[in-house]
Design an enzyme around this catalytic site. Structure first.
Site, PDB file in Angstrom:
ATOM      1  N   GLU A  68      -9.945  -0.407   5.478  1.00  0.00           N
ATOM      2  CA  GLU A  68     -10.415   0.086   6.774  1.00  0.00           C
ATOM      3  C   GLU A  68     -11.732  -0.596   7.157  1.00  0.00           C
ATOM      4  OE1 GLU A  68      -8.374   1.836   8.310  1.00  0.00           O
ATOM      5  OE2 GLU A  68      -7.487   3.456   7.119  1.00  0.00           O
ATOM      6  N   HIS A  77      -7.491  -2.744  10.693  1.00  0.00           N
ATOM      7  CA  HIS A  77      -7.359  -2.749   9.227  1.00  0.00           C
ATOM      8  C   HIS A  77      -6.217  -3.659   8.776  1.00  0.00           C
ATOM      9  CE1 HIS A  77      -4.460   1.018   8.970  1.00  0.00           C
ATOM     10  NE2 HIS A  77      -3.813  -0.070   9.257  1.00  0.00           N
ATOM     11  N   ASP A  80       0.848  -1.204   0.000  1.00  0.00           N
ATOM     12  CA  ASP A  80       0.000   0.000   0.000  1.00  0.00           C
ATOM     13  C   ASP A  80       0.881   1.250   0.000  1.00  0.00           C
ATOM     14  OD1 ASP A  80       0.940  -0.221   2.592  1.00  0.00           O
ATOM     15  OD2 ASP A  80      -1.020  -0.426   3.529  1.00  0.00           O
ATOM     16  N   ASN A  90      -7.032  -0.211  14.484  1.00  0.00           N
ATOM     17  CA  ASN A  90      -8.479  -0.371  14.284  1.00  0.00           C
ATOM     18  C   ASN A  90      -8.814  -1.696  13.590  1.00  0.00           C
ATOM     19  OD1 ASN A  90      -7.573   0.084  11.699  1.00  0.00           O
ATOM     20  ND2 ASN A  90      -8.980   1.754  11.228  1.00  0.00           N
TER      21      ASN A  90
HETATM   22  P1  PGA Z   1       2.449  -0.724  12.338  1.00  0.00           P
HETATM   23  O1  PGA Z   1       1.261  -0.435  11.355  1.00  0.00           O
HETATM   24  O2  PGA Z   1       3.137  -1.955  11.880  1.00  0.00           O
HETATM   25  O3  PGA Z   1       3.325   0.482  12.243  1.00  0.00           O
HETATM   26  O4  PGA Z   1       1.848  -0.896  13.702  1.00  0.00           O
HETATM   27  C1  PGA Z   1       0.355  -1.414  11.024  1.00  0.00           C
HETATM   28  C2  PGA Z   1      -0.845  -0.798  10.372  1.00  0.00           C
HETATM   29  O5  PGA Z   1      -1.272   0.284  10.785  1.00  0.00           O
HETATM   30  O6  PGA Z   1      -1.387  -1.411   9.456  1.00  0.00           O
END
Ligand code: PGA
Length: 232
Positions: free
Chosen positions: A141, A136, A65, A134
């Protein structure tokens, strides 16, 4: 989904790298879909150390992404992250790297371009994922319904606070992301979950309630998903 628990981020990272190396060694030409953020950094570090064990010439990498509208060379992009932690250290050839352009003039066209690449070169062999606070996956999302293919996603408020872009000075409202169909079509999924901030969402995931309000819960339906968890 198989859950494996570890006592430290270091242990989690080394175990995940060991798992990925095993799969890469078994398969000569592999498409690896790569997440960014805090979760996979340790695993990429371990992979880089063990790079000589893998034939990286045949390894193709797909960026999972990207933050839409952030200049590609900004320190907060997924591009900058992957170049630093994976593409550079593993010496992935430019022709073997598929990557969203965060500055593409038309987000829909850019999504179509990446979807075509996946159709031509896929399916993904190993998909590395983190989980959002959250729930995702990539930038899919929580919502009443989830999108199947590559798309431009409206970021949830919590995603706008992600450390990669918080304080970037750029107002980022959308992300370019693989869809849930692209992710679920991966042959193998590696989900990395670590740190005290992820404890609540991890416990929700363990409830095995499949819901589009918790995109990561769909991984319970995948035949070869592996979650590496450390509370630290
Ligand atoms: P992080 O992000 O590995 O920095 O916790 C994961 C995400 O938000 O998908």
């Amino acid at each position: 989904m198989k859950i494996e628990r570890f006592n430290s981020y270091q242990q989690l990272s080394e175990a995940a790298a060991e798992f990925v190396i095993g799969r890469l060694q078994a398969d000569r030409s592999t498409m690896l879909c790569a997440a960014t953020g805090g979760s996979p950094t340790g695993m990429y570090r371990s992979l880089a150390v063990r790079g000589p064990e893998i034939d990286t010439k045949k390894l193709r990498v797909l960026k999972l992404d990207e933050w839409y509208g952030l200049p590609m060379d900004h320190p907060g992009t997924c591009e900058t992250y992957l170049n630093k932690h994976l593409i550079g250290p593993m010496q992935i050839e430019a022709s073997n790297y598929i990557s969203f352009n965060s500055e593409a003039p038309d987000a829909e066209d850019e999504c179509r371009r990446i979807e075509e690449q996946i159709q031509r070169q896929g399916p993904i062999d190993i998909c590395i994922l983190g989980i959002g606070l959250n729930g995702h996956l990539a930038l899919n999302e929580p919502a009443e319904s989830l999108q199947y293919g590559v798309h431009s996603a409206v970021l949830a408020e919590s995603s706008k606070q992600h450390p990669m872009i918080a304080g970037s000075g750029v107002d980022i409202t959308h992300g370019l992301t693989l869809g849930m169909g692209d992710i679920m079509a991966s042959k193998t999924i590696v989900l990395l979950v670590n740190g005290p901030s992820k404890k609540t969402i991890f416990n929700r995931l363990l409830e095995k309630q499949i819901s589009t309000r918790l995109p990561a819960s769909l991984l319970w339906l995948h035949p070869d998903a592996h979650c590496f968890y450390s509370e630290q």
